[in-house]
Structure formats: C-alpha cells, structure tokens
Design an enzyme around this catalytic site. Structure first.
Site, PDB file in Angstrom:
ATOM      1  N   ASP A   6      18.487  33.872  85.396  1.00  0.00           N
ATOM      2  CA  ASP A   6      17.354  34.203  86.274  1.00  0.00           C
ATOM      3  C   ASP A   6      16.091  34.134  85.418  1.00  0.00           C
ATOM      4  OD1 ASP A   6      15.882  35.155  88.495  1.00  0.00           O
ATOM      5  OD2 ASP A   6      15.997  37.200  87.755  1.00  0.00           O
ATOM      6  N   SER A   7      14.950  34.232  86.084  1.00  0.00           N
ATOM      7  CA  SER A   7      13.698  34.264  85.334  1.00  0.00           C
ATOM      8  C   SER A   7      13.545  35.593  84.598  1.00  0.00           C
ATOM      9  CB  SER A   7      12.527  34.095  86.293  1.00  0.00           C
ATOM     10  OG  SER A   7      12.580  35.098  87.288  1.00  0.00           O
ATOM     11  N   CYS A  69      18.898  33.117  90.813  1.00  0.00           N
ATOM     12  CA  CYS A  69      17.458  33.086  91.019  1.00  0.00           C
ATOM     13  C   CYS A  69      17.214  32.322  92.310  1.00  0.00           C
ATOM     14  CB  CYS A  69      16.791  32.366  89.838  1.00  0.00           C
ATOM     15  SG  CYS A  69      15.015  32.142  90.053  1.00  0.00           S
ATOM     16  N   GLU A 150      10.014  43.899  87.550  1.00  0.00           N
ATOM     17  CA  GLU A 150      10.072  43.659  86.093  1.00  0.00           C
ATOM     18  C   GLU A 150       9.477  44.842  85.325  1.00  0.00           C
ATOM     19  OE1 GLU A 150      11.303  41.099  84.019  1.00  0.00           O
ATOM     20  OE2 GLU A 150      12.329  40.435  85.839  1.00  0.00           O
ATOM     21  N   CYS A 184      15.296  36.791  97.075  1.00  0.00           N
ATOM     22  CA  CYS A 184      14.954  36.778  95.653  1.00  0.00           C
ATOM     23  C   CYS A 184      15.846  37.837  95.025  1.00  0.00           C
ATOM     24  CB  CYS A 184      13.481  37.128  95.473  1.00  0.00           C
ATOM     25  SG  CYS A 184      13.031  37.549  93.770  1.00  0.00           S
ATOM     26  N   HIS A 186      15.518  39.710  92.625  1.00  0.00           N
ATOM     27  CA  HIS A 186      14.871  40.954  92.190  1.00  0.00           C
ATOM     28  C   HIS A 186      14.853  41.997  93.321  1.00  0.00           C
ATOM     29  CE1 HIS A 186      13.361  38.626  88.777  1.00  0.00           C
ATOM     30  NE2 HIS A 186      12.806  39.714  88.264  1.00  0.00           N
TER      31      HIS A 186
END
Ligand code: DGL
Length: 264
Positions: A6-7, A69, A150, A184, A186
C-alpha cells in the site's frame, strides 16, 4: 510467502484479514510512506510507483501479491498483471461483487468511497455494473481521509476526522445506501465513525474482501504462502512512526520488524 503493499498504513487492514484467514502464512508488507498519498496523483505516476512496489516484493521472492491499495488496484492492476508472472489480486473485484449482492437485496443504492484517483478511474462502477444495471451508484472522493489516518486521527471521538467524514457523507446519508464500499484501504480504520453516520448501511471493507479472495486463490492454485507466521514490514520513511501507528491497529508491537528501504 505473500507480498502485500500500500502507499502507507492502510494495507494493514488486509494483513489483519490475511492473518485471520491463514494465521501461519508468511507476509512481507511494503508501505510507501515517503510517497503517500498516491490518491492525489496522476495515473502515470501511480503506474510507476506500482511497478516499483511490485518489483520490490518480487525481489523478496513472494509467491502472490495483494495490492492492498484501492488507488493502485483501480488504476494499475491490468498493467501489473501484464508485467509480472506471480498471481496479483486487487481490492476492487471482490468488494464490488459483495456490494452488488447487498444493494440488490436492499434498496439498490451503493456508495463508493475512495481517493480522488480511485473515483476518477471509475473502476468500482465498471465492476459493479458487470453484475447488473439495476443499482444506483454514488461515488465520492474523500481526499482528506488518508492524511488523517496516516497521522493516527482514527478514534471515533476525533474532531477533525468527524468533521471530514461528516462533510463527505452529508448528501449520502439521507439516501441510506444499502452498501457502502470503503474503497480505500485506509478507511476501515475509521469504521466506527462511518458506522455511527451510516447505521443502516452494510460497510464493505475492500481489503478484507480481497484478502479472502486471495486465500481462495492460494488454496485453488496450491500456492506456497509459507507456514512460519513471519511478518516483515518495509517502509520508505520513518519505521518507528509506522510501527507506532501499526501497533494501534494490529494490536501488537511490530517495532523490531519494521525496516526502512529505498526502492527508487
Ligand atoms: N490505501 C490507499 C488506497 O486504498 C491510499 C491511497 C493514497 O495513498 O492516497 O487507495
């Protein structure tokens, strides 16, 4: 050995689901924390990053890759599948199927929440509509949610996160979508907030759905997923920052297993 990328931290939602389904599997995780977010970038840049991410995992001898992702899955999956020989699974397919089934058994409304690049790609809509045209799809880009996650702003009482999620959902809430895709990876970290605002909707965790379909593939193709229960995490920026956030989500200390690397 399974490779997951993932990012940033969002792909840990897929790691958690894989751990539940195949507890003994060996996982190498890559989080491109120096270049997160991906979701505000052009397809050309997302393709380039995605190829580098996969090359890195393949250099570590993984036998399958879970693209944890939504942004990469929506934009670059065909390119990745054409570029590498290992089986590669993205997060769009399984979540779209679940969403269609759930929506068509309910009021027929699906909401797709994702990054700007995911929504722009139209990948979830295309996939859902393969099952039938009898659903209404509302897509919404939520670009501020990745930076919030994040930065660990995930608790249900978090003021900033509540304001951001509330605004993104403002006109979706009255439509009471039967299915809401957290498109997403996240976003499942904000599940409590989403559930409070969408109490009548089924929240579909795209990472979890993808992890489950990867497990089916592993069994079907008899892929070697390892059996030592090893976990190694590679990131492109501060490993301790990642370990702290990762601990909050995975519920265990991973600080001695997070390493910084450069893949460019
Ligand atoms: N977890 C990524 C996704 O699923 C985040 C994208 C980003 O870095 O913006 O889309």
């Amino acid at each position: 050995m399974i490779g997951v990328f993932d990012s940033g931290i969002g792909g840990l939602t897929a790691v958690k689901a894989l751990e539940k389904a195949i507890p003994d599997c060996d996982i190498i995780y890559f989080g491109d924390t120096a270049r997160v977010p991906y979701g505000t970038r052009s397809r050309e840049v997302i393709d380039r990053y995605a190829l580098q991410d996969c090359r890195f995992l393949i250099s570590r001898n993984v036998n399958a890759i879970l693209v944890a992702c939504g942004t990469v899955s929506s934009n670059s999956l065909p390119l990745l599948k054409n570029s590498f020989d290992v089986p590669i699974v993205g997060v769009v397919e399984a979540a779209s199927r679940r969403a269609y089934e759930t929506a068509s058994a309910g009021n027929g409304v699906v909401a797709v929440l994702g990054t700007s690049a995911t929504v722009k790609s139209g990948a979830y809509e295309k996939e859902i509509l393969k099952y039938g045209g009898d659903v209404k799809i509302i897509s919404r880009a939520c670009p501020l949610l990745v930076p919030l996650v994040e930065n660990g702003r995930v608790s249900p009482g978090d003021k900033l996160a509540s304001i951001a999620v509330g605004e993104y959902l403002e006109d979706i809430i009255p439509q009471k979508p039967a299915a809401v895709i957290l498109g997403c990876t996240h976003y499942p970290l904000l599940t409590e907030l989403f559930s409070e605002l969408l109490p009548h909707s089924c929240l579909i965790n795209s990472a979890e759905e993808a992890a489950n379909s990867l497990c089916v593939l592993i069994k079907q193709k008899r892929l070697d997923a390892g059996n030592g229960g090893n976990r190694t995490f590679y990131v492109t920026d501060d490993p301790q920052f990642f370990a702290r956030n990762g601990r909050a989500y995975l519920g265990k200390d991973i600080s001695d297993r997070v390493f910084k690397i450069n893949i460019e």
